[in-house]
Design an enzyme around this catalytic site. Structure first.
Site, PDB file in Angstrom:
ATOM      1  N   HIS A 102       7.687  -7.178  -4.225  1.00 44.78           N
ATOM      2  CA  HIS A 102       6.362  -7.599  -4.705  1.00 44.78           C
ATOM      3  C   HIS A 102       6.443  -8.916  -5.478  1.00 44.78           C
ATOM      4  O   HIS A 102       6.736  -8.910  -6.673  1.00 44.78           O
ATOM      5  CB  HIS A 102       5.771  -6.508  -5.615  1.00 44.78           C
ATOM      6  CG  HIS A 102       5.368  -5.297  -4.857  1.00 44.78           C
ATOM      7  ND1 HIS A 102       4.137  -5.164  -4.272  1.00 44.78           N
ATOM      8  CD2 HIS A 102       6.052  -4.170  -4.543  1.00 44.78           C
ATOM      9  CE1 HIS A 102       4.068  -4.013  -3.640  1.00 44.78           C
ATOM     10  NE2 HIS A 102       5.217  -3.384  -3.791  1.00 44.78           N
ATOM     11  N   GLY A 153       0.846  -1.193   0.000  1.00 44.41           N
ATOM     12  CA  GLY A 153       0.000   0.000   0.000  1.00 44.41           C
ATOM     13  C   GLY A 153       0.872   1.229   0.000  1.00 44.41           C
ATOM     14  O   GLY A 153       2.062   1.144   0.313  1.00 44.41           O
ATOM     15  N   GLU A 167       4.047 -10.616  -6.539  1.00 39.89           N
ATOM     16  CA  GLU A 167       2.899 -10.753  -7.444  1.00 39.89           C
ATOM     17  C   GLU A 167       3.161 -10.162  -8.831  1.00 39.89           C
ATOM     18  O   GLU A 167       2.422 -10.463  -9.763  1.00 39.89           O
ATOM     19  CB  GLU A 167       1.650 -10.119  -6.814  1.00 39.89           C
ATOM     20  CG  GLU A 167       1.652  -8.597  -6.652  1.00 39.89           C
ATOM     21  CD  GLU A 167       2.360  -8.103  -5.393  1.00 39.89           C
ATOM     22  OE1 GLU A 167       3.196  -8.854  -4.847  1.00 39.89           O
ATOM     23  OE2 GLU A 167       2.118  -6.958  -4.981  1.00 39.89           O
ATOM     24  N   CYS A 192       5.349  -5.829   1.298  1.00 35.40           N
ATOM     25  CA  CYS A 192       5.629  -4.385   1.300  1.00 35.40           C
ATOM     26  C   CYS A 192       4.996  -3.700   2.519  1.00 35.40           C
ATOM     27  O   CYS A 192       5.445  -3.904   3.633  1.00 35.40           O
ATOM     28  CB  CYS A 192       5.187  -3.777  -0.015  1.00 35.40           C
ATOM     29  SG  CYS A 192       5.952  -2.198  -0.301  1.00 35.40           S
ATOM     30  N   TYR A 193       3.922  -2.927   2.362  1.00 32.57           N
ATOM     31  CA  TYR A 193       3.324  -2.296   3.538  1.00 32.57           C
ATOM     32  C   TYR A 193       2.886  -3.353   4.561  1.00 32.57           C
ATOM     33  O   TYR A 193       3.052  -3.177   5.770  1.00 32.57           O
ATOM     34  CB  TYR A 193       2.120  -1.435   3.109  1.00 32.57           C
ATOM     35  CG  TYR A 193       1.454  -0.735   4.269  1.00 32.57           C
ATOM     36  CD1 TYR A 193       1.946   0.468   4.763  1.00 32.57           C
ATOM     37  CD2 TYR A 193       0.334  -1.288   4.890  1.00 32.57           C
ATOM     38  CE1 TYR A 193       1.358   1.097   5.845  1.00 32.57           C
ATOM     39  CE2 TYR A 193      -0.273  -0.667   5.964  1.00 32.57           C
ATOM     40  CZ  TYR A 193       0.244   0.527   6.435  1.00 32.57           C
ATOM     41  OH  TYR A 193      -0.343   1.144   7.503  1.00 32.57           O
ATOM     42  N   ASP A 214     -17.962 -11.201 -21.036  1.00 33.52           N
ATOM     43  CA  ASP A 214     -18.678 -11.511 -19.794  1.00 33.52           C
ATOM     44  C   ASP A 214     -20.146 -11.840 -20.042  1.00 33.52           C
ATOM     45  O   ASP A 214     -20.641 -12.865 -19.591  1.00 33.52           O
ATOM     46  CB  ASP A 214     -18.553 -10.332 -18.808  1.00 33.52           C
ATOM     47  CG  ASP A 214     -17.110  -9.972 -18.552  1.00 33.52           C
ATOM     48  OD1 ASP A 214     -16.243 -10.844 -18.770  1.00 33.52           O
ATOM     49  OD2 ASP A 214     -16.836  -8.827 -18.152  1.00 33.52           O
ATOM     50  N   LYS A 249     -11.272 -11.890 -15.042  1.00 29.76           N
ATOM     51  CA  LYS A 249     -11.469 -11.920 -16.497  1.00 29.76           C
ATOM     52  C   LYS A 249     -10.803 -13.134 -17.152  1.00 29.76           C
ATOM     53  O   LYS A 249     -11.391 -13.771 -18.022  1.00 29.76           O
ATOM     54  CB  LYS A 249     -10.878 -10.638 -17.090  1.00 29.76           C
ATOM     55  CG  LYS A 249     -11.275 -10.375 -18.500  1.00 29.76           C
ATOM     56  CD  LYS A 249     -12.529  -9.565 -18.490  1.00 29.76           C
ATOM     57  CE  LYS A 249     -12.966  -9.100 -19.833  1.00 29.76           C
ATOM     58  NZ  LYS A 249     -14.213  -8.316 -19.705  1.00 29.76           N
TER      59      LYS A 249
END
Ligand code: XMP
Length: 519
Positions: free
Chosen positions: A171, A53, A173, A84-85, A230, A375
């Site tokens: 990070h 964050g 991710e 991180c945060y 979608d 998605k």
């Protein structure tokens, strides 16, 4: 089903963390950082990730965990991974010290692993990771061990095996952290010991069963079908669950791509054999309402409202014939529903999105079969359901359609020019086999006339801008560095074949600061 919860501390990557965990076959959900322990317990997480964050732990109003958070995770033996945060927050709330640095460390960095432990198991001694932080952990409470460091950050990963608390300053991710997926795998398999039960084949069966149960044996369902991924996937799921009791309404708002209304009708009516597919041609109404409207927000507002008007009228007409219509299906997906701190603040308000927002006074009950999916998961399900690739792998297309790609007032003539140019662009991009690697590729109509020369004649025609971007989630995007020869071919074809355009420009703006669409 085993579930890992992510507490959102405001990072732009929070949804990415959830996706990575699902890619490993474990269901994940995002929750607000200030969630009470009482509520958190109801989710029954078997592991928790604290996201990164933008805040600093000592800042006023910075996200903090509930006071009894660690009492809960430690007593229930729920592993926690801070990123991180989140990495700072664990240390801060357990009495360690975080140091602020005015200088931010940003970008690819070499990580030196001092002790791999379970979290960094099978990583090399040195790995490339992605950093983005100002603060650093300075003093850790007892029981925490340093796992890794970088040249400027002495504590870049830690573990407290007894309390099952883990953290990384970088990070994992983002793709730039080369072994990021391996770190999540270690967390999931070696620390959380999660069962990998998140599997899309089972999902389809269950979704169909749930729809059957929810809708019952007699009721009918209305669906606004746009032809996008979608709503198309929702349509096929519903058709499998309730057959002809599904009524799909496809509205042609006049802002569609070339022959789109024909293709969508062909796919659903003829290929997929939808019995109750209702086509509403409202092109004239939309064009009339948009006449002389220049302001982008006003265009979006008009399109949104006109859509509701048309959709409602058709629904009322159908309800008279079929009083059993009791449900409205929507193609809402997980990121639409779960706003992270980032999506709920700045980004969504930059442009108002008016897609299938429907009036509150509709008495129909809502069915949202895709509400827990990302998605890429919707795409995989679409393919498994047998939807054609031309629908499933198609680039995103905004609800207001070409209206946001024509600067200034909209006219049928300009729409036709744009449709033609866009068709050429997509044709060439597909022939060059780069379509699937791009997030979006489209043309924009710029209402500026410039001078050109065609044969012996001087021309005075409009400009077409080409926008081609690469992106993972549309939050950030880079313009695609397309091959010059491909660009030349596209430009030449558009100028030669599209009457009304005598100049083509290539957009080299990244997001941020520019947006992907022009309006
Ligand atoms: P921007 O222009 O904000 O777009 O960078 C980000 C992504 O969102 C799409 N977009 C929309 N999608 N309804 C949609 O369904 C809309 O009103 C809308 N406006 C933008 C855009 O195409 C890009 O993928």
């Amino acid at each position: 089903m085993d579930k890992i919860c992510i507490l959102d501390m405001g990072s732009q990557y929070t949804h990415l963390i959830a996706r990575r965990i699902r890619e490993h076959g474990v269901y994940s959900e995002i929750l607000p950082n200030n969630i009470s322990i009482y509520k958190l317990k109801q989710y029954k997480p078997i592991g928790i990730v604290l996201s990164g964050g933008p805040s600093s732990v000592y800042e006023e109003n910075s996200p903090q965990l509930a006071e009894d958070f660690f009492t809960y995770t430690i007593s229930e033996k729920i592993p926690v991974l801070g990123i991180c945060y989140g990495f700072h927050l664990i240390i801060h709330q357990l009495g360690g010290n975080i140091k602020s640095f005015a200088q931010k460390e940003y970008g690819k960095t070499e990580l030196e692993i001092l002790k791999s432990g379970k979290l960094l198991d099978s990583l090399n001694k040195r790995e490339i990771v992605w950093m983005s932080h100002g603060d650093q952990v300075e003093i850790m409470p007892q029981g925490f061990e340093i796992l890794a460091r970088t040249a400027t950050c002495p504590i870049a990963a830690y573990a407290n095996e007894d309390l099952k608390l883990y953290g990384v300053q970088f990070h994992p991710e983002v793709v730039h952290t080369q072994k990021g997926m391996k770190i999540f795998k270690n967390f999931i398999e070696k620390i959380v010991h999660a069962e990998k039960e998140w599997n899309l084949e089972n999902w389809i069966e269950k979704a169909i069963e749930n729809i059957k149960q929810e809708v019952g044996l007699k009721n009918r369902v209305i669906l606004g079908l746009s032809g996008g991924v979608d709503s198309s996937v929702v349509a096929v799921l519903l058709q499998k669950a309730i057959g002809d009791r599904l009524h799909s309404i496809f509205v042609n708002n006049g802002m569609l791509r070339k022959n789109e209304e024909i293709q969508v009708q062909k796919t659903f009516k003829h290929v997929l054999k939808f019995e109750n597919f209702h086509y509403v041609d409202a092109e004239e109404l939309f064009l009339e309402k948009l006449k002389n409207v220049e302001d982008p927000e006003e265009k979006r507002r008009i399109i949104g409202h006109t859509f509701i008007e048309v959709f409602e009228k058709k629904t009322i007409e159908l309800e008279k014939r079929y009083p059993d219509i009791k449900y409205l299906a929507q193609g809402t997906i997980y990121p639409d529903r779960v706003e992270t701190s980032v999506t709920s603040s700045a980004s969504v308000k930059i442009k108002s999105h008016h897609n299938l927002t429907l009036p509150n006074d509709m008495t129909l009950k809502i069915v949202e079969p895709l509400k827990d999916l990302y998605k890429d998961e919707v795409r995989k399900i679409g393919l498994q359901l047998g939807l054609p690739e031309s629908i499933v792998l198609r680039h995103p297309f905004p609800g207001p359609g070409l209206a946001v790609r024509i600067i200034g007032p909209i006219e049928k003539k300009k729409l036709d020019i744009l449709r033609y140019a866009d068709e050429i662009l997509i044709d060439e991009i597909k022939k060059a086999k780069v379509y699937d690697s791009l997030w979006q590729a489209f043309c924009v109509f710029l209402p500026l006339k410039t001078v050109g020369i065609m044969g012996d004649y001087r021309t005075y025609e409009y400009i077409c801008a080409i926008r081609v971007v690469e992106s993972l989630d549309a939050m950030t995007a880079n313009f695609a560095k397309l091959d010059w020869e491909l660009l030349e071919k596209i430009g030449t074809r558009i100028i030669n074949e599209v009457k009304g355009i005598n100049r083509v420009v290539y957009d080299i703006s990244n997001k941020p600061p520019s947006t992907i669409e022009y309006e």
